[in-house]
Design a protein around this motif. Structure first.
Motif, PDB file in Angstrom:
ATOM      1  N   UNK A   7       0.832  -1.204   0.000  1.00 45.96           N
ATOM      2  CA  UNK A   7       0.000   0.000   0.000  1.00 45.96           C
ATOM      3  C   UNK A   7       0.867   1.256   0.000  1.00 45.96           C
ATOM      4  N   UNK A   8       1.910   1.251   0.815  1.00 48.95           N
ATOM      5  CA  UNK A   8       2.834   2.388   0.846  1.00 48.95           C
ATOM      6  C   UNK A   8       3.497   2.585  -0.517  1.00 48.95           C
ATOM      7  N   UNK A   9       3.909   1.489  -1.137  1.00 52.03           N
ATOM      8  CA  UNK A   9       4.540   1.585  -2.454  1.00 52.03           C
ATOM      9  C   UNK A   9       3.561   2.198  -3.465  1.00 52.03           C
ATOM     10  N   UNK A  10       2.325   1.734  -3.449  1.00 48.40           N
ATOM     11  CA  UNK A  10       1.322   2.269  -4.380  1.00 48.40           C
ATOM     12  C   UNK A  10       1.050   3.754  -4.117  1.00 48.40           C
ATOM     13  N   UNK A  11       1.039   4.141  -2.833  1.00 46.40           N
ATOM     14  CA  UNK A  11       0.835   5.558  -2.490  1.00 46.40           C
ATOM     15  C   UNK A  11       1.992   6.410  -3.015  1.00 46.40           C
ATOM     16  N   UNK A  12       3.224   5.891  -2.914  1.00 44.94           N
ATOM     17  CA  UNK A  12       4.396   6.612  -3.425  1.00 44.94           C
ATOM     18  C   UNK A  12       4.367   6.701  -4.946  1.00 44.94           C
ATOM     19  N   UNK A  13       3.887   5.640  -5.580  1.00 41.66           N
ATOM     20  CA  UNK A  13       3.744   5.671  -7.038  1.00 41.66           C
ATOM     21  C   UNK A  13       2.725   6.739  -7.437  1.00 41.66           C
ATOM     22  N   UNK A  14       1.594   6.786  -6.697  1.00 38.22           N
ATOM     23  CA  UNK A  14       0.545   7.769  -6.988  1.00 38.22           C
ATOM     24  C   UNK A  14       1.037   9.198  -6.797  1.00 38.22           C
ATOM     25  N   UNK A  15       1.983   9.405  -5.868  1.00 36.38           N
ATOM     26  CA  UNK A  15       2.547  10.734  -5.604  1.00 36.38           C
ATOM     27  C   UNK A  15       3.733  11.057  -6.521  1.00 36.38           C
ATOM     28  N   UNK A  16       3.999  10.202  -7.507  1.00 33.32           N
ATOM     29  CA  UNK A  16       5.044  10.430  -8.509  1.00 33.32           C
ATOM     30  C   UNK A  16       6.467  10.326  -7.963  1.00 33.32           C
ATOM     31  N   UNK A  19       8.642   9.728   4.666  1.00 34.26           N
ATOM     32  CA  UNK A  19       8.957   9.767   6.090  1.00 34.26           C
ATOM     33  C   UNK A  19       8.071   8.846   6.902  1.00 34.26           C
ATOM     34  N   UNK A  20       6.766   8.805   6.569  1.00 31.93           N
ATOM     35  CA  UNK A  20       5.847   7.909   7.272  1.00 31.93           C
ATOM     36  C   UNK A  20       6.206   6.443   7.028  1.00 31.93           C
ATOM     37  N   UNK A  21       6.687   6.161   5.812  1.00 33.25           N
ATOM     38  CA  UNK A  21       7.106   4.798   5.502  1.00 33.25           C
ATOM     39  C   UNK A  21       8.287   4.372   6.357  1.00 33.25           C
ATOM     40  N   UNK A  22       9.260   5.282   6.497  1.00 29.84           N
ATOM     41  CA  UNK A  22      10.432   4.988   7.340  1.00 29.84           C
ATOM     42  C   UNK A  22       9.998   4.809   8.800  1.00 29.84           C
ATOM     43  N   UNK A  23       9.082   5.671   9.265  1.00 31.11           N
ATOM     44  CA  UNK A  23       8.561   5.567  10.628  1.00 31.11           C
ATOM     45  C   UNK A  23       7.835   4.237  10.823  1.00 31.11           C
ATOM     46  N   UNK A  24       7.079   3.812   9.828  1.00 30.77           N
ATOM     47  CA  UNK A  24       6.336   2.552   9.912  1.00 30.77           C
ATOM     48  C   UNK A  24       7.288   1.368  10.079  1.00 30.77           C
ATOM     49  N   UNK A  25       8.376   1.383   9.319  1.00 32.27           N
ATOM     50  CA  UNK A  25       9.372   0.318   9.446  1.00 32.27           C
ATOM     51  C   UNK A  25       9.984   0.324  10.849  1.00 32.27           C
ATOM     52  N   UNK A  62       1.936  -5.759  13.247  1.00 34.52           N
ATOM     53  CA  UNK A  62       1.209  -4.845  14.117  1.00 34.52           C
ATOM     54  C   UNK A  62       1.713  -3.412  13.939  1.00 34.52           C
ATOM     55  N   UNK A  63       3.044  -3.257  13.970  1.00 35.68           N
ATOM     56  CA  UNK A  63       3.622  -1.940  13.740  1.00 35.68           C
ATOM     57  C   UNK A  63       3.335  -1.440  12.343  1.00 35.68           C
ATOM     58  N   UNK A  64       3.303  -2.359  11.374  1.00 40.07           N
ATOM     59  CA  UNK A  64       3.002  -1.969   9.995  1.00 40.07           C
ATOM     60  C   UNK A  64       1.557  -1.479   9.865  1.00 40.07           C
ATOM     61  N   UNK A  65       0.629  -2.174  10.484  1.00 39.20           N
ATOM     62  CA  UNK A  65      -0.767  -1.763  10.410  1.00 39.20           C
ATOM     63  C   UNK A  65      -0.993  -0.432  11.131  1.00 39.20           C
ATOM     64  N   UNK A 118       1.269   1.874  11.234  1.00 38.82           N
ATOM     65  CA  UNK A 118       1.802   2.809  10.246  1.00 38.82           C
ATOM     66  C   UNK A 118       0.806   3.078   9.130  1.00 38.82           C
ATOM     67  N   UNK A 119       0.027   2.057   8.751  1.00 35.21           N
ATOM     68  CA  UNK A 119      -1.010   2.247   7.725  1.00 35.21           C
ATOM     69  C   UNK A 119      -2.086   3.199   8.234  1.00 35.21           C
TER      70      UNK A 119
END
Length: 443
Positions: free
Chosen positions: A96-105, A249-255, A271-274, A276-277
């Motif tokens: 989902x994060x990858x798709x969001x980053x793709x959508x944001x170019x 930044x949110x992706x890094x925080x999620x990891x 759990x931490x990933x969800x 972060x979602x």
């Protein structure tokens, strides 16, 4: 009768029964169709899901027909659902994060910078390889390979002399980069989730991963032609949309939350990933209300490659069925018969032929008694070994699809010797670091 890991009561050892061998035959036939997806034009998720679910349906019928105690069956199913759910939801959030980053170019911006860089073929070869090695530990090896192979085919569509070694370099780099990070490959995620090492333990595989890939890349670079790709004229500039950098930044925080949750709070990584979602979803609301930018988070979720998730469900279920039937309890005896180092090196070669996910799943379910250094070795060999054959890893299969007719089984095998040299060097580095010098954390 035998008792497998995680089974509370005794389960029938079907590995010595005709029905057990019938189950094994179904697994082999199912895996044939998974491996031959291009030949039959069938997405590998379909035979994987059918095989995994069908094998347990047959086991249920066998237990009911023979009036056997269902307690071990119920326990196995419960453990399997938990194992699959942890991996499933982890990948769900990551994708989902990858798709969001793709959508944001974000990735299109990276692609444009490389296209307009003016680099010659050799520089592009090294830049895409380095990016693959360092992006895959975070974005996973399949996503990384797909993004960078798209960059390759965008920059150069015809020059196979450049495209083939560059594509192989991306596959090897993505797999090697994924081997030293619990997020980089499904096999390392499985090993970490199973408690075979702490998060930091996998980072100690960095020297073996980068040196092994570096050797292979150096050998491949000798076959990269001189010259420059054609410049793209009048290309529209690509900018990262508003909020794209915050999502990074949110992706890094999620990891970080997944790691802290696992190591400190004993929560599964998912759990931490969800959590972060949930942060990403809340940020999407803020972005819409205050900046009138809709990142369409639910649209990003809908674009997730469901076939990938279902493939993992099916293949893990199929291996779970073999484990419940008793086959893996016999396979684990290899670790008693031979030096574990030799067995783990063999796992790497088997990963190239069969795919590293089911092989690693089988090793984890058989649960041999191994030292930390040996668990790190099998994580390294399963991850890196998948590069030896083009369809031995998800990254390789993905790039074959992107560079159809260019990056093929045949073109890959012409340079397999260079990958083998890097694989051997990785193992030598592991041996010197872990066995000779003992440079890792001992608990």
């Amino acid at each position: 009768m035998t008792t497998g890991p995680g089974i509370g009561a005794h389960a029938v050892d079907l590995a010595v029964e005709p029905f057990g061998w019938f189950l094994l035959a179904i697994f082999v036939i199912g895996y044939y169709f998974i491996a031959a997806e291009e030949k039959y034009d069938i997405n590998k998720a379909k035979p994987a899901l059918f095989t995994g679910t069908f094998m347990f349906m047959l086991l249920g019928v066998y237990y009911a027909y023979n009036g056997l105690n269902f307690e071990p069956f119920d326990t196995e199913i419960a453990h399997l659902i938990l194992e699959i759910a942890e991996i499933f939801f982890f990948l769900f959030v990551a994708m989902t994060y990858i798709e969001a980053l793709i959508e944001r170019n974000v990735f299109d911006s990276l692609k444009e910078k490389l296209i307009l860089s003016g680099y010659d073929y050799k520089k592009l070869f090294w830049v895409t390889g380095i990016l693959a090695f360092f992006i895959s530990p975070v974005a996973d090896n399949l996503t990384t390979a797909l993004i960078l192979s798209t960059v390759l085919i965008t920059i150069e569509k015809d020059n196979k002399a450049f495209l083939v070694p560059a594509a192989i370099n991306i596959v090897v780099a993505a797999n090697a980069g994924g081997a030293w990070s619990p997020f980089g490959d499904i096999t390392t995620l499985m090993a970490w989730s199973s408690g075979k090492g702490h998060f930091i333990d996998f980072l100690f595989l960095f020297p073996a991963s980068i040196i092994g890939w570096g050797i292979t890349a150096f050998l491949l670079s000798k076959f990269v032609p001189e010259g420059h790709p054609k410049r793209v004229e009048n290309a529209e500039p690509v900018h990262i949309h508003h909020g794209g950098k915050v999502i990074i930044g949110l992706g890094i925080l999620t990891i970080a939350l997944a790691v802290i949750g696992k190591q400190v709070m004993h929560l599964p990584p998912m759990w931490g990933m969800l959590f972060g979602l949930s942060l990403l979803q809340l940020y999407a609301i803020k972005l819409k209300k205050h900046h009138d930018h809709d990142i369409q988070i639910y649209k990003s979720v809908s674009k997730i490659e469901n076939d990938t998730l279902l493939f993992f469900f099916g293949i893990l279920a199929a291996v779970g069925a073999l484990h419940f039937a008793g086959f893996l309890a016999h396979a684990v005896q290899l670790y008693d018969m031979f030096n574990p180092t030799y067995v783990n090196i063999g796992v790497g070669f088997l990963s190239a032929i069969v795919d590293n996910v089911p092989v690693m799943s089988a090793v984890l379910k058989s649960n041999p008694t191994l030292e930390l250094s040996q668990w790190m070795l099998v994580t390294l060999t399963a991850g890196v070994g998948g590069s030896l054959i083009s369809f031995g890893s998800a990254a390789g299969v993905g790039v074959m699809g992107k560079l159809h007719g260019i990056y093929t089984f045949g073109s890959h095998m012409k340079f397999a010797w260079a990958i083998l040299v890097g694989y051997i060097v990785s193992i030598v580095v592991w041996y010197i670091q872990f066995d000779v010098l003992g440079l890792y954390i001992k608990y």
